[in-house]
Design a protein around this motif. Structure first.
Motif, PDB file in Angstrom:
ATOM      1  N   GLY A  54     -35.820  19.552  41.886  1.00  0.00           N
ATOM      2  CA  GLY A  54     -34.839  19.101  42.881  1.00  0.00           C
ATOM      3  C   GLY A  54     -35.012  19.724  44.255  1.00  0.00           C
ATOM      4  N   GLN A  55     -35.882  20.753  44.344  1.00  0.00           N
ATOM      5  CA  GLN A  55     -36.198  21.405  45.626  1.00  0.00           C
ATOM      6  C   GLN A  55     -34.970  21.846  46.415  1.00  0.00           C
ATOM      7  OE1 GLN A  55     -39.070  19.317  47.939  1.00  0.00           O
ATOM      8  NE2 GLN A  55     -40.345  18.920  46.171  1.00  0.00           N
ATOM      9  N   THR A  56     -33.967  22.367  45.718  1.00  0.00           N
ATOM     10  CA  THR A  56     -32.707  22.691  46.383  1.00  0.00           C
ATOM     11  C   THR A  56     -32.861  23.760  47.462  1.00  0.00           C
ATOM     12  OG1 THR A  56     -32.319  24.079  44.473  1.00  0.00           O
ATOM     13  CG2 THR A  56     -31.107  22.011  44.578  1.00  0.00           C
ATOM     14  N   LYS A  57     -33.779  24.728  47.237  1.00  0.00           N
ATOM     15  CA  LYS A  57     -33.875  25.818  48.198  1.00  0.00           C
ATOM     16  C   LYS A  57     -34.613  25.413  49.476  1.00  0.00           C
ATOM     17  CE  LYS A  57     -34.074  30.168  46.612  1.00  0.00           C
ATOM     18  NZ  LYS A  57     -34.669  31.309  45.871  1.00  0.00           N
ATOM     19  N   MET A  58     -35.271  24.253  49.441  1.00  0.00           N
ATOM     20  CA  MET A  58     -35.936  23.752  50.651  1.00  0.00           C
ATOM     21  C   MET A  58     -34.907  23.335  51.696  1.00  0.00           C
ATOM     22  SD  MET A  58     -39.256  23.845  50.505  1.00  0.00           S
ATOM     23  CE  MET A  58     -39.885  22.596  51.633  1.00  0.00           C
ATOM     24  N   ALA A  59     -33.720  22.951  51.225  1.00  0.00           N
ATOM     25  CA  ALA A  59     -32.707  22.354  52.100  1.00  0.00           C
ATOM     26  C   ALA A  59     -32.260  23.278  53.224  1.00  0.00           C
ATOM     27  CB  ALA A  59     -31.499  21.927  51.278  1.00  0.00           C
ATOM     28  N   ILE A  63     -35.542  19.843  58.441  1.00  0.00           N
ATOM     29  CA  ILE A  63     -36.669  19.013  58.913  1.00  0.00           C
ATOM     30  C   ILE A  63     -37.895  19.156  57.994  1.00  0.00           C
ATOM     31  CG2 ILE A  63     -38.282  18.580  60.822  1.00  0.00           C
ATOM     32  CD1 ILE A  63     -35.926  19.306  62.718  1.00  0.00           C
ATOM     33  N   PRO A  64     -38.381  20.387  57.784  1.00  0.00           N
ATOM     34  CA  PRO A  64     -39.502  20.473  56.840  1.00  0.00           C
ATOM     35  C   PRO A  64     -39.117  20.003  55.438  1.00  0.00           C
ATOM     36  CG  PRO A  64     -38.815  22.668  57.572  1.00  0.00           C
ATOM     37  CD  PRO A  64     -38.104  21.681  58.421  1.00  0.00           C
ATOM     38  N   ALA A  65     -37.841  20.169  55.076  1.00  0.00           N
ATOM     39  CA  ALA A  65     -37.409  19.743  53.735  1.00  0.00           C
ATOM     40  C   ALA A  65     -37.601  18.239  53.577  1.00  0.00           C
ATOM     41  CB  ALA A  65     -35.947  20.117  53.505  1.00  0.00           C
ATOM     42  N   LEU A  66     -37.221  17.483  54.593  1.00  0.00           N
ATOM     43  CA  LEU A  66     -37.328  16.022  54.531  1.00  0.00           C
ATOM     44  C   LEU A  66     -38.793  15.589  54.491  1.00  0.00           C
ATOM     45  CD1 LEU A  66     -35.447  13.476  54.701  1.00  0.00           C
ATOM     46  CD2 LEU A  66     -36.133  13.356  57.108  1.00  0.00           C
ATOM     47  N   HIS A  68     -41.354  17.410  53.616  1.00  0.00           N
ATOM     48  CA  HIS A  68     -41.945  17.881  52.372  1.00  0.00           C
ATOM     49  C   HIS A  68     -41.537  16.979  51.215  1.00  0.00           C
ATOM     50  CE1 HIS A  68     -42.208  20.487  48.743  1.00  0.00           C
ATOM     51  NE2 HIS A  68     -43.303  20.922  49.312  1.00  0.00           N
ATOM     52  N   PHE A  69     -40.314  16.476  51.280  1.00  0.00           N
ATOM     53  CA  PHE A  69     -39.834  15.619  50.190  1.00  0.00           C
ATOM     54  C   PHE A  69     -40.654  14.318  50.124  1.00  0.00           C
ATOM     55  CE2 PHE A  69     -37.177  12.411  48.206  1.00  0.00           C
ATOM     56  CZ  PHE A  69     -36.889  13.050  47.014  1.00  0.00           C
ATOM     57  N   PHE A  70     -40.980  13.769  51.296  1.00  0.00           N
ATOM     58  CA  PHE A  70     -41.814  12.551  51.308  1.00  0.00           C
ATOM     59  C   PHE A  70     -43.156  12.805  50.622  1.00  0.00           C
ATOM     60  CE2 PHE A  70     -39.314  10.969  55.117  1.00  0.00           C
ATOM     61  CZ  PHE A  70     -38.754   9.926  54.415  1.00  0.00           C
ATOM     62  N   VAL A  71     -43.782  13.919  51.001  1.00  0.00           N
ATOM     63  CA  VAL A  71     -45.096  14.225  50.441  1.00  0.00           C
ATOM     64  C   VAL A  71     -44.985  14.470  48.939  1.00  0.00           C
ATOM     65  CG1 VAL A  71     -47.085  15.774  50.586  1.00  0.00           C
ATOM     66  CG2 VAL A  71     -45.798  15.196  52.649  1.00  0.00           C
ATOM     67  N   TYR A  72     -43.953  15.206  48.557  1.00  0.00           N
ATOM     68  CA  TYR A  72     -43.758  15.565  47.146  1.00  0.00           C
ATOM     69  C   TYR A  72     -43.450  14.329  46.304  1.00  0.00           C
ATOM     70  CZ  TYR A  72     -40.673  17.137  43.303  1.00  0.00           C
ATOM     71  OH  TYR A  72     -40.038  17.315  42.111  1.00  0.00           O
ATOM     72  N   ALA A  73     -42.456  13.552  46.741  1.00  0.00           N
ATOM     73  CA  ALA A  73     -42.075  12.352  45.987  1.00  0.00           C
ATOM     74  C   ALA A  73     -43.243  11.371  45.980  1.00  0.00           C
ATOM     75  CB  ALA A  73     -40.852  11.708  46.620  1.00  0.00           C
ATOM     76  N   ALA A 124     -49.197  14.333  59.296  1.00  0.00           N
ATOM     77  CA  ALA A 124     -49.553  14.408  60.717  1.00  0.00           C
ATOM     78  C   ALA A 124     -48.574  15.322  61.446  1.00  0.00           C
ATOM     79  CB  ALA A 124     -49.538  13.018  61.327  1.00  0.00           C
ATOM     80  N   ILE A 125     -47.287  15.197  61.132  1.00  0.00           N
ATOM     81  CA  ILE A 125     -46.285  16.073  61.764  1.00  0.00           C
ATOM     82  C   ILE A 125     -46.517  17.532  61.344  1.00  0.00           C
ATOM     83  CG2 ILE A 125     -43.813  16.574  62.013  1.00  0.00           C
ATOM     84  CD1 ILE A 125     -43.328  13.536  61.503  1.00  0.00           C
ATOM     85  N   PHE A 126     -46.846  17.717  60.064  1.00  0.00           N
ATOM     86  CA  PHE A 126     -47.140  19.082  59.588  1.00  0.00           C
ATOM     87  C   PHE A 126     -48.310  19.688  60.364  1.00  0.00           C
ATOM     88  CE2 PHE A 126     -45.195  18.302  55.128  1.00  0.00           C
ATOM     89  CZ  PHE A 126     -44.014  18.910  55.513  1.00  0.00           C
ATOM     90  N   LEU A 127     -49.339  18.869  60.594  1.00  0.00           N
ATOM     91  CA  LEU A 127     -50.505  19.365  61.352  1.00  0.00           C
ATOM     92  C   LEU A 127     -50.104  19.732  62.777  1.00  0.00           C
ATOM     93  CD1 LEU A 127     -53.365  16.983  60.163  1.00  0.00           C
ATOM     94  CD2 LEU A 127     -53.363  19.475  59.994  1.00  0.00           C
ATOM     95  N   ILE A 128     -49.254  18.908  63.357  1.00  0.00           N
ATOM     96  CA  ILE A 128     -48.785  19.189  64.725  1.00  0.00           C
ATOM     97  C   ILE A 128     -47.981  20.489  64.741  1.00  0.00           C
ATOM     98  CG2 ILE A 128     -47.244  18.375  66.577  1.00  0.00           C
ATOM     99  CD1 ILE A 128     -48.122  15.479  65.722  1.00  0.00           C
TER     100      ILE A 128
END
Lengths: 432, 273
Positions: A54-59, A63-66, A68-73, A124-128
């Motif tokens: 559930g990645q609760t601690k990412m919240a 911004i990185p949580a969202l 990261h969630f795309f990449v993870y899901a 791409a955003i992560f790289l930026i």
């Protein structure tokens, strides 16, 4: 047939190589000291579901949580597609699930395409964030050339994999469109159909392109899988066992060393018979003196730096960085394991985790405030390693800083960390 | 907890009973007040200790202290890596506590609290342990402390600094805030509060040594954050935080404007004790 044979060979070598490296990691983790982390399985399972799945601690950082969630899901869900790719690869079929699944297949592939696109954007955003904005958290003494490249390689890799997937679909869609008319529903290809409209009308080059990107995609996945054991990206697998085996006690609770209990009881009561099986040195000098859980923590760390960015010592410019503690532990453990493989268990390289990797100045700067434990999205405990190293320095070497030794002496002699007489303990009541 | 017959305790002198005295009379208190080394010896922290005693006496809880029989729990030794010394201390303290058949303990220090509550049970010391913020919260909830007729904190800006061993360590965030919420004061939170609270810099035996080289000390970093809230009072609930934050505020020469008070002292003042 050649394609099928080649695929089978590739698949088998990818699995063989990966399991060989996985076994090494499991072996290395088992080099640590025993510690029971298997009690309360239901509670542990719940923590794993919540924190890893559930990645609760990412919240804590939205911004990185969202992103990261795309990449993870995306990665979890797109992996369903790999099942089809593997079956197609072995049996020489083409999109074997398309017919039996019907409109559900259309839905699945469409969802995969949107996810693939969002992964590309997120990466791409992560790289930026890492290379253009240069967010402070991604830098620091421990973030040398390799960790920084590792992070970028992972992101490039993911972009290449997802692009290959979309381009494969685009070529396939264009090809079937030209050959059979609307055989494949365009609804299945919301992203790639846009790309497809820019592709040439040559069926032979489209066929070649489809094959090329199909192979690029699956070979890429196999290479990526085998890159994991060498990379911080291993967290995608380790996050699950690591959260399952997290400590269930309050963050501020330190374990009572049973080996010390034995000795203290023997000192206080000469008739005491010590429990067997608790000898050896106190605390940790090298990685094998640490709990196996600390070693698993080290393999789980993905070097995100949330711990270090919240560490009061690090914030105020001290050498201590909890992320470095974890990275040093993994580096030393990898080195220890490599020595074991190449030179056998008798070999001693004369190096240790303490001093050769982690300095005393770092260890003594910790305030045991547990901010690093709280910050870690996968429940890593850097404090446990720091305390075990302190235990070695104090109990095996007697080399604590002199002011700390004074404190010990005061407790020993007058039961208070300061030089006050125990008989004065109640003076405050008389003066009130 | 039984109430003593209601008396106007505000005008009575403070009486601090010891376990030894009670035992001699064949009496058992409802709760043991574990004062801690800072609360016993540090001049500033002694005032927190006295405030806690005044609260206990005011509400009529039968309590006692160990006095000269109390000893360091071993917390700083354990966190500095001296597990031997910690366990020696622990076994000695447990022997004293068990000899008096102690069931319930209130501590004036989150470090003592954590050690007694979490680390003693494994060594044979099983007690119900609460921190003084939980005691005060309970008394307020039961209506036994009013926070009304004493010194007014109305209009005062107060911020609370979470101690690591109470907050992150034991997830107690609301109890100390309860003592402030009933004051009719203007409460402000720092950006780094509750589970994100910044350490004062004293834990893990740091209080007993010079900090490692860095660009500033941790308590200076925290004091700056406190000053930026424009608070008149920074409330603490740990004697170590008290020392560190007072030094930090002194560093910025802000001690006339910003007072560091323990929640027990604030509660005692608000109740005119």
């Amino acid at each position: 047939m050649i394609q099928q044979a080649l695929f089978l060979l590739l698949l088998l070598s990818a699995i063989t190589f990966f399991s060989k490296n996985s076994k090494k990691i499991v072996r290395n983790i088992r080099l640590g000291r025993p510690e029971n982390r298997s009690d309360f399985p239901a509670e542990r399972f719940k923590i794993m579901l919540k924190v890893a799945f559930g990645q609760t601690k990412m919240a804590a950082r939205p911004i990185p949580a969202l992103l990261h969630f795309f990449v993870y899901a995306g990665f979890i869900i797109i992996n369903i597609e790999i099942i089809e790719i593997i079956i197609d690869g072995i049996f020489g079929t083409h999109r074997i699930f398309a017919k039996p699944l019907g409109s559900f297949y259309t839905f699945l592939i469409a969802a995969f395409e949107w996810l693939a696109l969002s992964i590309i954007l997120a990466c791409a955003i992560f790289l930026i964030r890492r290379n253009v904005i240069r967010i402070k958290r991604f830098f620091g003494v421990e973030m040398t050339a390799w960790p920084r490249s590792d992070a970028n390689y992972i992101l490039y890799f993911e972009i290449i994999l997802m692009s290959a997937f979309l381009l494969m679909n685009a070529a396939d869609y264009r090809l079937t469109q030209l050959t059979y008319g609307e055989a494949l529903s365009s609804a299945a290809f919301p992203v790639s159909s846009v790309i497809a409209s820019h592709l040439p009308e040559s069926t032979s080059s489209l066929y070649l392109a489809e094959r090329f990107f199909w192979w690029l995609h699956i070979t890429g996945i196999f290479i990526f899988l085998n890159y994991l054991p060498y990379s911080k990206h291993l967290h995608i697998l380790m996050a699950f066992p690591n959260t399952y085996y997290s400590s269930l006690t309050p963050k501020s609770e330190l374990n009572n060393m049973p080996s010390v209990t034995n000795e203290v009881k023997a000192m206080l009561d000469p008739g005491f018979v010590p429990e067997p099986g608790s000898t050896g040195s106190f605390g940790a000098r090298d990685v094998t003196d640490l709990s196996w859980k600390s070693l698993m923590d080290a393999y789980t760390c993905t070097e995100c730096g949330r711990c270090t960015s919240e560490c009061p010592a690090n914030i105020t410019g001290k050498l201590l960085s909890p992320r470095k503690i974890m990275m040093d532990t993994r580096d030393r453990l990898t080195e220890f394991g490599r020595n074991l493989d190449m030179r056998g268990s008798e070999y001693n390289d004369g190096k240790n985790l303490l001093d050769d990797y982690i300095t005393r100045e770092e260890i003594w700067a910790c305030t045991t405030c547990q901010a690093c434990l709280k910050a870690c999205p996968v429940n890593i405990d850097p404090m446990a390693i720091i305390i075990d190293l302190r235990r070695y320095i104090v109990m095996e070497e007697s080399k604590a800083p002199s002011s700390i030794n004074n404190m010990f002496n005061n407790i020993e002699n007058n039961a208070a960390p300061w030089k006050y007489s125990a008989s004065d303990r109640l003076n405050w009541a008389k003066n009130s | 907890m039984d109430n003593f017959p209601s008396t106007d305790s505000k005008n009575e002198p403070l009486v601090v009973p010891t376990m030894a005295e009670l035992a001699a009379k064949g009496q058992q208190p409802d709760i043991l007040f574990w004062v801690g080394c800072a609360g016993s010896f540090d001049e500033r922290a002694q005032r927190i200790t006295i405030a806690i005693c005044k609260i206990l006496q005011h509400v009529g809880i039968r309590y006692a202290v160990l006095g000269t029989e109390e000893s360091c729990t071993g917390d700083p030794a354990k966190r500095a890596g001296n597990e031997f010394l910690f366990q020696m201390q622990a076994f000695t303290a447990i022997e004293v506590l068990n000899s008096y058949s102690i069931k319930k303990i209130v501590t004036g220090c989150p470090h003592c609290f954590n050690t007694l509550k979490n680390e003693y049970p494994g060594l044979g010391g099983n007690y119900e342990v609460i921190h003084h913020s939980e005691l005060i919260q309970g008394l307020i909830n039961e209506g036994r402390l009013t926070q009304a007729d004493g010194e007014s904190f109305k209009g005062k800006k107060i911020t609370f600094h979470d101690p690591c061993y109470l907050g992150r360590g034991n997830k107690i965030y609301e109890a100390p805030r309860k003592a402030l919420e009933v004051l009719d004061a203007d409460l402000v939170e720092m950006k780094r509060c509750k589970s994100n609270g910044l350490c004062c810099g004293a834990g893990g035996a740091q209080l007993f040594k010079e900090p490692e080289p860095g660009h500033r000390d941790i308590n200076i970093e925290r004091a700056e954050e406190i000053i930026n809230t424009r608070a008149d009072i920074v409330a603490v609930s740990c004697p170590f935080c008290m020392t560190m934050l007072r030094d930090g505020i002194k560093h910025f020469e802000k001690e006339p404007e910003i007072t560091v008070l323990d929640i027990a002292e604030i509660t005692a003042k608000a109740n005119n004790l």
